[in-house]
Design a protein around this motif. Structure first.
Motif, PDB file in Angstrom:
ATOM      1  N   LYS A  75     -87.410  22.840 -34.528  1.00 29.04           N
ATOM      2  CA  LYS A  75     -86.390  21.897 -34.989  1.00 29.04           C
ATOM      3  C   LYS A  75     -85.043  22.214 -34.358  1.00 29.04           C
ATOM      4  N   LYS A  76     -84.298  21.155 -34.042  1.00 30.88           N
ATOM      5  CA  LYS A  76     -82.923  21.271 -33.565  1.00 30.88           C
ATOM      6  C   LYS A  76     -81.993  20.510 -34.512  1.00 30.88           C
ATOM      7  N   THR A  77     -80.741  20.913 -34.554  1.00 28.18           N
ATOM      8  CA  THR A  77     -79.746  20.195 -35.354  1.00 28.18           C
ATOM      9  C   THR A  77     -78.574  19.783 -34.478  1.00 28.18           C
ATOM     10  N   PHE A  78     -77.821  18.800 -34.972  1.00 27.91           N
ATOM     11  CA  PHE A  78     -76.622  18.333 -34.268  1.00 27.91           C
ATOM     12  C   PHE A  78     -75.683  17.695 -35.283  1.00 27.91           C
ATOM     13  N   ILE A  79     -74.429  17.537 -34.906  1.00 30.32           N
ATOM     14  CA  ILE A  79     -73.440  16.868 -35.748  1.00 30.32           C
ATOM     15  C   ILE A  79     -73.440  15.383 -35.402  1.00 30.32           C
ATOM     16  N   SER A  80     -73.676  14.557 -36.406  1.00 30.80           N
ATOM     17  CA  SER A  80     -73.726  13.107 -36.196  1.00 30.80           C
ATOM     18  C   SER A  80     -72.320  12.539 -36.100  1.00 30.80           C
ATOM     19  N   LYS A  81     -72.156  11.584 -35.193  1.00 31.58           N
ATOM     20  CA  LYS A  81     -70.882  10.877 -35.064  1.00 31.58           C
ATOM     21  C   LYS A  81     -70.727   9.785 -36.116  1.00 31.58           C
ATOM     22  N   ILE A  82     -71.781   9.524 -36.866  1.00 30.58           N
ATOM     23  CA  ILE A  82     -71.707   8.490 -37.901  1.00 30.58           C
ATOM     24  C   ILE A  82     -70.812   8.939 -39.048  1.00 30.58           C
ATOM     25  N   ASP A  83     -71.027  10.200 -39.495  1.00 29.97           N
ATOM     26  CA  ASP A  83     -70.327  10.677 -40.684  1.00 29.97           C
ATOM     27  C   ASP A  83     -70.001  12.162 -40.632  1.00 29.97           C
ATOM     28  N   GLY A  84     -70.205  12.814 -39.493  1.00 27.12           N
ATOM     29  CA  GLY A  84     -69.910  14.237 -39.386  1.00 27.12           C
ATOM     30  C   GLY A  84     -70.938  15.120 -40.055  1.00 27.12           C
ATOM     31  N   SER A  85     -72.070  14.558 -40.457  1.00 27.37           N
ATOM     32  CA  SER A  85     -73.117  15.326 -41.125  1.00 27.37           C
ATOM     33  C   SER A  85     -73.981  16.063 -40.109  1.00 27.37           C
ATOM     34  N   VAL A  86     -74.771  17.008 -40.617  1.00 23.69           N
ATOM     35  CA  VAL A  86     -75.751  17.709 -39.782  1.00 23.69           C
ATOM     36  C   VAL A  86     -77.093  17.004 -39.930  1.00 23.69           C
ATOM     37  N   GLN A  87     -77.675  16.615 -38.828  1.00 22.10           N
ATOM     38  CA  GLN A  87     -78.992  16.008 -38.805  1.00 22.10           C
ATOM     39  C   GLN A  87     -79.921  16.860 -37.935  1.00 22.10           C
ATOM     40  N   TYR A  88     -81.208  16.718 -38.176  1.00 17.51           N
ATOM     41  CA  TYR A  88     -82.146  17.472 -37.344  1.00 17.51           C
ATOM     42  C   TYR A  88     -83.116  16.536 -36.647  1.00 17.51           C
ATOM     43  N   TYR A  89     -83.712  17.045 -35.596  1.00 20.14           N
ATOM     44  CA  TYR A  89     -84.875  16.392 -35.007  1.00 20.14           C
ATOM     45  C   TYR A  89     -85.854  17.465 -34.576  1.00 20.14           C
ATOM     46  N   SER A  90     -87.088  17.065 -34.409  1.00 21.70           N
ATOM     47  CA  SER A  90     -88.141  18.020 -34.088  1.00 21.70           C
ATOM     48  C   SER A  90     -88.622  17.792 -32.664  1.00 21.70           C
ATOM     49  N   VAL A  91     -89.061  18.871 -32.026  1.00 25.78           N
ATOM     50  CA  VAL A  91     -89.385  18.839 -30.604  1.00 25.78           C
ATOM     51  C   VAL A  91     -90.790  19.392 -30.357  1.00 25.78           C
ATOM     52  N   ALA A  92     -91.539  18.696 -29.560  1.00 25.14           N
ATOM     53  CA  ALA A  92     -92.766  19.233 -28.969  1.00 25.14           C
ATOM     54  C   ALA A  92     -92.467  19.395 -27.475  1.00 25.14           C
ATOM     55  N   PRO A  93     -91.980  20.587 -27.068  1.00 23.19           N
ATOM     56  CA  PRO A  93     -91.497  20.740 -25.693  1.00 23.19           C
ATOM     57  C   PRO A  93     -92.628  20.750 -24.679  1.00 23.19           C
TER      58      PRO A  93
ATOM     59  N   ALA B  34     -81.760   7.320 -34.205  1.00 24.29           N
ATOM     60  CA  ALA B  34     -82.662   7.376 -33.046  1.00 24.29           C
ATOM     61  C   ALA B  34     -81.861   7.436 -31.749  1.00 24.29           C
ATOM     62  N   LEU B  35     -80.784   6.654 -31.667  1.00 22.18           N
ATOM     63  CA  LEU B  35     -79.962   6.664 -30.456  1.00 22.18           C
ATOM     64  C   LEU B  35     -79.241   7.997 -30.285  1.00 22.18           C
ATOM     65  N   GLU B  36     -78.763   8.574 -31.395  1.00 27.39           N
ATOM     66  CA  GLU B  36     -78.078   9.866 -31.306  1.00 27.39           C
ATOM     67  C   GLU B  36     -79.033  10.962 -30.843  1.00 27.39           C
ATOM     68  N   VAL B  37     -80.249  10.951 -31.362  1.00 26.55           N
ATOM     69  CA  VAL B  37     -81.234  11.962 -30.951  1.00 26.55           C
ATOM     70  C   VAL B  37     -81.610  11.773 -29.484  1.00 26.55           C
ATOM     71  N   LEU B  38     -81.781  10.537 -29.066  1.00 29.54           N
ATOM     72  CA  LEU B  38     -82.098  10.279 -27.663  1.00 29.54           C
ATOM     73  C   LEU B  38     -80.983  10.810 -26.764  1.00 29.54           C
ATOM     74  N   ALA B  39     -79.733  10.598 -27.165  1.00 24.46           N
ATOM     75  CA  ALA B  39     -78.601  11.074 -26.363  1.00 24.46           C
ATOM     76  C   ALA B  39     -78.533  12.597 -26.353  1.00 24.46           C
ATOM     77  N   ASP B  40     -78.737  13.242 -27.529  1.00 24.94           N
ATOM     78  CA  ASP B  40     -78.663  14.700 -27.601  1.00 24.94           C
ATOM     79  C   ASP B  40     -79.789  15.333 -26.796  1.00 24.94           C
ATOM     80  N   ALA B  41     -80.988  14.802 -26.917  1.00 20.38           N
ATOM     81  CA  ALA B  41     -82.121  15.347 -26.177  1.00 20.38           C
ATOM     82  C   ALA B  41     -81.959  15.139 -24.678  1.00 20.38           C
ATOM     83  N   THR B  42     -81.355  14.028 -24.302  1.00 18.04           N
ATOM     84  CA  THR B  42     -81.117  13.772 -22.875  1.00 18.04           C
ATOM     85  C   THR B  42     -80.160  14.818 -22.306  1.00 18.04           C
ATOM     86  N   THR B  43     -79.143  15.179 -23.085  1.00 16.14           N
ATOM     87  CA  THR B  43     -78.199  16.207 -22.639  1.00 16.14           C
ATOM     88  C   THR B  43     -78.887  17.557 -22.474  1.00 16.14           C
ATOM     89  N   ILE B  44     -79.770  17.881 -23.397  1.00 12.93           N
ATOM     90  CA  ILE B  44     -80.429  19.192 -23.379  1.00 12.93           C
ATOM     91  C   ILE B  44     -81.501  19.271 -22.297  1.00 12.93           C
TER      92      ILE B  44
END
Length: 857
Positions: free
Chosen positions: A307-325, A382-392
């Motif tokens: 699992k990875k976490t990031f700060i959402s631009k929607i509300d400043g909250s912490v959200q997670y997403y899961s990865v199968a690398p 979904a768009l935020e996770v796509l953007a964060d994963a693209t950066t990583i």
């Protein structure tokens, strides 16, 4: 009255029943029961009181009302008459059969829960007599809403056990009214908090610590403020191993719970360890410890599922997403976005996939296991996770793919139609394209049931008769529904031409009936030349991990790439709103002629450069990615000169196109286009009024708190909430703001809305010069924040006590509901639903009333 959404409650109950049975029969590892184990233990204090007896009122509901403005006569009774008390066998009303609706005595079972099928579509009335004023935690589960001593609070309708609401009990009788949620069970108790300010570990958001990395991480934990004071300038110290980091947290209002982000750091660790313990300490502004908590973290290799976490631009909250690398470390691999079904955690979604050797798979959360059906804030997640994963992962930008199962199959159809140029191919599994059509399908199937089947789900013949009634929308109802056009996936279906489509469905799926997939196969067959359809033999809704991890899907993906702009010779694109989706490749629909109707363009540059449009007022064409030299453009038959090498803008005036300058960001556009829901993003802050009388101030505070609680529960959110006197344009620059109150009661109104064409004050609404007098008016509207090129202001306002109570509902935080820029209603909205809406509509592209589109009743 509109009967289009007649399925709302009955179908929800049947669907919930069907899904719960289906989940119990599933195999594989994707589903945990509603995503979480229910919290039962109390660690935040001592149980003061368990509610063991109460009264229940079952209300007949057929969904004949609007989803955006559902009738709620029970809450209306308690809100409008503070002296009303439920009594055993007392009649509340008379139903459509002429039978009395009575409050019935109920008691708990051995698990201290009120649990019975008869609680479906019911309200539960509880009371507690306190010998003194005192602050307690109200902990309840299984309810969708609560009124506590006359003020609304968010429920715990998925029965997670998350709900902890600090309340100040009155000396004497205290009244609790709970609306039963998804399932017919309710638990409620009062807890004496162990301390005024403390952590609770219920519902933390944490990443997996990556064994190979020396890095910082984001986590989130809830802080309970069971005092009547503000918590200001507090910090969280996070110590992991030898590393200790301090995080300043946002101001926490009195009698509230806030899920706050914090930062921690880790050095490389042994992946063989089961986990590692982190110490958290909450400190006040003077550095004194208020509470501490040990938290266990999982250690995972970044080359395995994690699992990875990031700060959402929607509300400043912490959200997670899961990865199968990926199993390989090659550069510029593919990226797969996999969206989960209802009740499924993102971590289980990713775990259902074996790792691939040519791409990384990421699974966003939709903000919750149920969340928003991948619409609204689920779409943004979904768009935020796509953007964060693209950066990583820095994938090959031509190899981005989309898939998902069940509700995630809907998400695949919806996101694939909404953002067609982002994905080379999509693969909906057990999915339905349109949420409302899916619900409608259950209604139709119910009407085909035998009498015995209808009796089992609690439907009488007379109810079925009512469900068969037809109704024609009023113009005002039409304009409210129009706000949902971006979610009408089938209106955007030709956008699938930009992607390959693989449809996978079980042959015997009874949750998302197979007929839905077959209908999509038929629809695609009429215009699409690159899709595959496969029904898994004897497959039910879930038949193992290959319900999603289906090798032919990934073979299909591997053969498809996103075309470069210069290779695109023909292109069609459709959108319901530029604020949701505006661009396909190098062409952007910047403004619409008629807001929230479908807009489109059809481009060809096989010979000459031609674009034909529909419902487009302003078009952007960016030639920077094209190698061809283009000097002229034929736009709807008009020849226009290309004047810029990069971005060119064309505006329609009086039916004719002309070249224009870069549009002003003060106008509507992809950056800010309205619909009231759109205000709840962009690191939004809630600002409540304090300049009214005691009752007005109290209501403004509790309404903002209610919305903050709801956004936390439904969206795993973290909205900052402040007084109007603490707001400043500079401190909160370029952030969206939700104002609670009116011009007389909220001083931030003069900073943000002094030039608004709508002005609301005590006893008066001024709607562009039209005035309505009285204290019964309530209103939601959104407009541009004049001191910002990107931010919006949302307004929850009323002209007085009656209007304030009419605004209590916050169905604007529910997916499948529709809210245009402006809605004006009176105090009867809880009794009459949409029939009490006086005006609805959209501002013009210049945010004016004059150039807008409104309907009045």
């Amino acid at each position: 009255m509109k009967i289009f959404t007649q399925i709302k409650l009955v179908v929800t109950l049947v669907l919930a029943f069907t899904l719960s049975i289906s989940n119990a029969q599933k195999t594989g590892n994707i589903v945990e029961y509603f995503g979480k184990e229910k919290v039962n233990e109390v660690s935040e204090g001592k149980v003061l009181h368990v509610f063991k007896t109460g009264l229940a009122l079952q209300m007949p509901r057929f969904g004949f009302e609007s989803s955006s403005f559902p009738n709620d006569p029970v809450f209306e009774r308690f809100l409008s008459n503070t002296e009303y008390r439920a009594k055993k066998e007392a009649a509340f009303d008379i139903d459509y059969l002429g039978e009395q609706l009575q409050w019935k005595a109920i008691k708990v079972d051995s698990s201290s829960s009120f649990s019975d099928r008869s609680l479906r579509s019911s309200y539960v009335y509880l009371s507690y007599r306190s010998n003194a004023e005192k602050i307690v935690l109200f902990e309840a589960s299984g309810h969708s809403l609560a009124l506590v001593n006359g003020f609304p609070h968010e429920g715990d309708h998925y029965d997670f056990g998350y709900s902890l609401i600090p309340i100040k009990l009155k000396k004497g009788e205290n009244v609790f009214v709970l609306k039963v949620g998804r399932f017919p069970r309710i638990r409620a108790r009062l807890i004496t908090p162990s301390t005024g300010v403390q952590f609770t570990t219920r519902d933390m958001t944490l990443p997996d610590v990556q064994s190979e990395e020396d890095m910082e991480y984001k986590g989130a934990i809830r802080v309970i403020n069971a005092t009547e004071n503000w918590i200001k300038k507090a910090t969280i110290d996070a110590k992991l191993g030898q590393k200790n980091l301090e995080t300043s947290i946002t101001t926490i209002p009195p009698l509230s719970v806030q899920k706050v982000p914090f930062t921690f750091a880790s050095s490389p660790l042994e992946v063989s360890k089961e986990g590692i313990e982190m110490q958290l300490q909450l400190k006040n502004s003077k550095g004194l410890a208020l509470d501490q908590q040990a938290v266990k973290l999982q250690i995972k290799s970044k080359y395995k599922h994690h699992k990875k976490t990031f700060i959402s631009k929607i509300d400043g909250s912490v959200q997670y997403y899961s990865v199968a690398p990926s199993t390989t470390r090659d550069a510029s691999q593919a990226l797969f976005l996999s969206v989960h079904g209802a009740s499924v955690e993102a971590v289980n979604q990713a775990n259902a996939y074996q790792q691939k050797d040519w791409g990384n798979l990421v699974a966003p959360t939709n903000r919750r296991p149920f969340g928003f059906a991948w619409e609204d804030w689920g779409r943004l997640d979904a768009l935020e996770v796509l953007a964060d994963a693209t950066t990583i992962y820095n994938p090959d930008d031509s190899k981005i793919y989309l898939t998902g199962h069940s509700m995630g199959g809907h998400g695949t159809w919806y996101l694939g139609a909404t953002y067609p140029d982002k994905f080379a191919a999509i693969a909906p599994c057990a999915g339905y394209p349109d949420l409302l059509a899916y619900r409608d399908g259950f209604t139709k199937r119910m009407l085909e049931m035998t009498p015995e089947q209808l009796e089992r789900v609690g439907l009488s013949p007379k109810t079925v008769e009512r469900m068969k009634l037809q109704s024609i929308n009023t113009p005002l109802e039409n304009i409210i529904e129009r706000a949902g056009t971006p979610s009408r996936t089938l209106k955007l279906e030709r956008n699938y031409l930009q992607s390959g489509v693989y449809i996978l469905h079980g042959e015997k799926d009874n949750v998302v009936p197979t007929i839905i997939a077959r209908q999509m196969r038929e629809r695609l067959g009429k215009f699409h030349n690159d899709f595959t359809y496969y029904e898994y033999p004897d497959g039910t809704h879930w038949y193992g991990n290959h319900s999603v991890d289906w090798a032919p899907i990934f073979d299909f993906f591997k053969q498809r790439t996103i075309k470069k702009d210069e290779d695109v010779k023909k292109l069609e694109f459709y959108t319901g709103s530029p604020g949701v989706s505006a661009t396909a490749n190098f062409i952007t629909i910047y403004q619409q002629e008629k807001p929230f109707e479908v807009s489109s363009f059809d481009m060809s540059k096989e010979k000459d450069f031609n674009i034909n449009t529909n419902n487009v007022a302003l078009l952007e064409v960016d030639l920077s990615t094209l190698s061809d030299t283009i000097n002229t453009l034929t736009l709807d038959g008009e020849a226009l000169e290309i004047t810029a090498k990069n971005k060119n803008y064309f505006k329609k005036e009086n039916g004719n196109w002309k070249t224009t300058m870069v549009p002003s960001l003060s106008e509507k556009g992809p950056h800010r286009n309205g619909g009231f829901k759109d205000a709840f993003r962009n690191n939004v802050v809630f600002v409540y009024g304090t300049k009214g009388d005691a009752s007005e101030n109290e209501w403004n505070y509790h309404k903002a708190l209610f919305d903050a609680e709801t956004f936390y529960y439904r969206a795993n959110g973290n909205v900052e909430m402040i007084k109007d006197t603490d707001f400043s344009l500079k401190k909160y620059a370029d952030r969206n703001v939700i104002i609670y109150g009116n011009k007389d009661t909220n001083v931030a109104w003069k900073l943000l809305l002094k030039d608004s064409p709508i002005q609301v004050k005590n006893n008066e609404v001024d709607f562009g010069g039209k005035k309505l007098i009285g204290n019964q008016w309530g209103m939601y509207f959104t407009t541009a924040r004049k001191d910002s090129n990107s931010a919006s202001v949302g307004v929850v306002t009323a002209t007085g006590d009656e209007g304030m109570k009419a605004t209590y509902a916050n169905h604007y935080m529910v997916n499948g509901t529709t809210f245009p820029d402006v809605l004006l209603f009176d105090s009867q909205v809880l009794n009459e639903g949409i029939d009490a809406v006086k005006c609805a509509g959209f501002f013009g592209n210049d945010w004016s009333i004059e150039n807008g589109d409104f309907e009045w009743k």
